[in-house]
Design an enzyme around this catalytic site. Structure first.
Site, PDB file in Angstrom:
ATOM      1  N   LYS A  86       0.863  -1.183   0.000  1.00 57.53           N
ATOM      2  CA  LYS A  86       0.000   0.000   0.000  1.00 57.53           C
ATOM      3  C   LYS A  86       0.893   1.224   0.000  1.00 57.53           C
ATOM      4  CE  LYS A  86      -4.490   0.710   0.144  1.00 57.53           C
ATOM      5  NZ  LYS A  86      -5.551  -0.193  -0.336  1.00 57.53           N
TER       6      LYS A  86
HETATM    7  P1  NAD Z   1     -12.912   7.533  -2.730  1.00 59.22           P
HETATM    8  O1  NAD Z   1     -11.918   8.554  -2.364  1.00 59.22           O
HETATM    9  O2  NAD Z   1     -13.343   7.385  -4.143  1.00 59.22           O
HETATM   10  O3  NAD Z   1     -14.246   7.740  -1.862  1.00 59.22           O
HETATM   11  C1  NAD Z   1     -14.240   7.814  -0.457  1.00 59.22           C
HETATM   12  C2  NAD Z   1     -15.628   8.238   0.011  1.00 59.22           C
HETATM   13  O4  NAD Z   1     -15.683   8.217   1.433  1.00 59.22           O
HETATM   14  C3  NAD Z   1     -15.992   9.664  -0.400  1.00 59.22           C
HETATM   15  O5  NAD Z   1     -17.390   9.734  -0.683  1.00 59.22           O
HETATM   16  C4  NAD Z   1     -15.669  10.475   0.857  1.00 59.22           C
HETATM   17  O6  NAD Z   1     -16.390  11.698   0.929  1.00 59.22           O
HETATM   18  C5  NAD Z   1     -16.112   9.491   1.922  1.00 59.22           C
HETATM   19  N1  NAD Z   1     -15.521   9.733   3.239  1.00 59.22           N
HETATM   20  C6  NAD Z   1     -14.232  10.046   3.534  1.00 59.22           C
HETATM   21  N2  NAD Z   1     -14.084  10.190   4.849  1.00 59.22           N
HETATM   22  C7  NAD Z   1     -15.292   9.930   5.407  1.00 59.22           C
HETATM   23  C8  NAD Z   1     -15.792   9.904   6.734  1.00 59.22           C
HETATM   24  N3  NAD Z   1     -14.994  10.202   7.769  1.00 59.22           N
HETATM   25  N4  NAD Z   1     -17.096   9.592   6.926  1.00 59.22           N
HETATM   26  C9  NAD Z   1     -17.894   9.302   5.872  1.00 59.22           C
HETATM   27  N5  NAD Z   1     -17.499   9.310   4.601  1.00 59.22           N
HETATM   28  C10 NAD Z   1     -16.215   9.617   4.376  1.00 59.22           C
HETATM   29  O7  NAD Z   1     -12.338   6.147  -2.171  1.00 59.22           O
HETATM   30  P2  NAD Z   1     -12.756   4.661  -2.595  1.00 59.22           P
HETATM   31  O8  NAD Z   1     -11.783   4.203  -3.610  1.00 59.22           O
HETATM   32  O9  NAD Z   1     -14.217   4.601  -2.861  1.00 59.22           O
HETATM   33  O10 NAD Z   1     -12.425   3.865  -1.255  1.00 59.22           O
HETATM   34  C11 NAD Z   1     -13.398   3.704  -0.215  1.00 59.22           C
HETATM   35  C12 NAD Z   1     -12.974   2.544   0.680  1.00 59.22           C
HETATM   36  O11 NAD Z   1     -12.902   1.348  -0.106  1.00 59.22           O
HETATM   37  C13 NAD Z   1     -11.600   2.707   1.320  1.00 59.22           C
HETATM   38  O12 NAD Z   1     -11.625   2.099   2.596  1.00 59.22           O
HETATM   39  C14 NAD Z   1     -10.678   1.916   0.390  1.00 59.22           C
HETATM   40  O13 NAD Z   1      -9.500   1.479   1.026  1.00 59.22           O
HETATM   41  C15 NAD Z   1     -11.605   0.753   0.044  1.00 59.22           C
HETATM   42  N6  NAD Z   1     -11.247   0.058  -1.204  1.00 59.22           N
HETATM   43  C16 NAD Z   1     -11.152   0.716  -2.386  1.00 59.22           C
HETATM   44  C17 NAD Z   1     -10.855   0.012  -3.550  1.00 59.22           C
HETATM   45  C18 NAD Z   1     -10.808   0.663  -4.903  1.00 59.22           C
HETATM   46  O14 NAD Z   1     -10.683  -0.062  -5.906  1.00 59.22           O
HETATM   47  N7  NAD Z   1     -10.925   1.965  -5.018  1.00 59.22           N
HETATM   48  C19 NAD Z   1     -10.630  -1.374  -3.471  1.00 59.22           C
HETATM   49  C20 NAD Z   1     -10.750  -2.032  -2.248  1.00 59.22           C
HETATM   50  C21 NAD Z   1     -11.068  -1.302  -1.118  1.00 59.22           C
END
Ligand code: NAD
Length: 424
Positions: A112
């Protein structure tokens, strides 16, 4: 007895990842030598990332890349841009990537990366300079056969394009396989952008199906409306679920009759409107209250440690599908288990992203593109069969699905270490 925790990574999220690992290692009687080796990352790099701001000033950011284990292949994991990124958080996320890739059967280890920055405060040109300098700083440990980044919180396909270009400029030729989640024009894969959400939707349907419940009767609450949350909402809505609440960092919207997800998706993803500032869709709601709304399926898809011992007794769902990494603390986990709420753990529920990233990397190596329908079908097959195996194992061993998934991932990694031995 569990080996000591490495102090340089000390952080609540790292403590959570290690406590989960310790519990699984204890249950499976893991070899104490391997237990100790896997408890701290294999390699971690901390870098200064100086960039020139648009006003001419120079500002220095902190960047990290952690490679937790590389026994099964090159390491793989996202890059996070967030103000709270630190070494311990990145190390925890890298450890979860190791178990996730092993559980999904893709030939990678876990990594990561991240930069401590709020990307919303940078102009597009500053974001590009930050990305290029960060990648230049960590490039000695990157490579299509060494360590392959991908998107995570705060990073986008455009950021991945700058990653690809920076690395390619350094080596002097185009290397599409250096990063996944990049645009189609430079070797991205069909279906990658929505892959994590699609996998979460597949798992949600499978979870309901094993209890003979239909998606069309299900009410769903989703925290986080970024890449993962928004596609999960869109795909579950398409399949007939009633999505009653969604939120982003600024708050959420609640409508017990069901939200108009296609319209909210269009406003938030195309026009970048914050969820709570949309009018006419539902009532505004705080993130803390959203988590305890009555629903069948609760899907945290934002940041870690959102479900704690404080709010776990008040959760009003039957199924918790962890789309975010590490959304549930250890004590909350125990409370949910006592309350009979089935938790599908992160390393299983959100594996769709790394699975389609693997498909992208294979297509880049083959110089050949797969059809979108093939990608969806292969993803569906891997996700649903992993779900069935974990459900069966959890019932057979009388452990939670989290422990079943962790034990399966750790076993795969342990076998790789056993075959390879210890160098020198
Ligand atoms: P992103 O940046 O596209 O979206 C994050 C979202 O969470 C946004 O809507 C943001 O406003 C919201 N957010 C941030 N802090 C917050 C809080 N304190 N309370 C409520 N909402 C909050 O990120 P993403 O890629 O959608 O990732 C979201 C989660 O999924 C993370 O935990 C990430 O590690 C996990 N994840 C992502 C992927 C991927 O392919 N992008 C894969 C596996 C896991």
């Amino acid at each position: 007895m569990a080996p000591e925790l490495s102090q340089e990574f000390d952080h609540p999220t790292f403590r959570l990842a290690v406590a989960q690992f310790d519990e699984a290692a204890h249950l499976m009687h893991l070899d104490p030598n391997l237990w100790e080796r896997l408890k701290a990352p294999h390699r971690s790099l901390c870098v200064s990332v100086p960039i020139r701001l648009d006003n001419g000033d120079i500002k220095v950011y902190r960047g990290y890349r952690v490679q937790h284990d590389m026994s099964r292949g090159p390491t793989k994991g996202g890059i996070r841009y967030h103000p709270e990124v630190c070494l311990g958080e990145v190390a925890a996320l890298a450890m979860w990537m190791t178990w996730k890739t092993a559980l999904a059967g893709v030939p990678y280890g876990g990594a990561k990366g991240g930069v401590t920055v709020n990307p919303a405060m940078l102009s597009p040109a500053e974001l590009e300079r930050l990305t290029r300098r960060y990648i230049a700083e960590i490039s000695p440990i990157l490579g299509p056969d060494k360590d392959i980044p991908a998107p995570d919180i705060g990073t986008t396909p455009q950021v991945m394009a700058w990653v690809m270009d920076t690395y390619s400029q350094q080596v002097g030729y185009s290397v599409p396989g250096i990063v996944t989640g990049k645009p189609l024009a430079i070797g991205g894969s069909l279906g990658r952008e929505e892959a994590t959400g699609r996998g979460v939707a597949d798992i949600t349907l499978e979870t309901l199906r094993q209890d003979n419940r239909s998606i069309t009767d299900a009410t769903v609450v989703i925290q986080g409306f970024g890449n993962v949350g928004s596609h999960t909402a869109r795909l579950l809505h398409q399949r007939g679920a009633r999505i009653v609440a969604v939120s982003d960092q600024q708050g959420g919207l609640y409508n017990p009759e069901g939200l108009d997800i296609p319209a909210i998706f269009a406003h938030c993803t195309q026009e970048k409107t914050p969820v709570p500032s949309l009018t006419g869709f539902g009532d505004r709601i705080f993130n803390e209250d959203l988590l305890t709304l009555p629903c069948q399926v609760l899907i945290p898809a934002a940041v870690s440690e959102q479900i704690t011992e404080k709010n776990a007794p008040a959760l009003s769902c039957q199924y918790l599908i962890e789309a975010a990494n590490g959304p549930t603390t250890l004590s909350a986990d125990a409370i949910l288990q006592d309350r009979g709420i089935l938790t599908v753990p992160d390393i299983l529920a959100n594996a769709g992203g790394v699975i389609v990233s693997y498909f992208e990397w294979v297509q880049d190596a083959q110089r050949f593109s797969w059809k979108e329908s093939d990608i969806h079908a292969r993803l569906h097959e891997i996700m649903t069969s992993a779900f069935q195996r974990m459900l069966a194992r959890s019932k057979e061993k009388r452990v939670s699905m989290r422990m079943a998934a962790l034990m399966t991932g750790i076993e795969e990694v342990a076998q790789a270490h056993q075959c390879r031995g210890l160098y020198p």
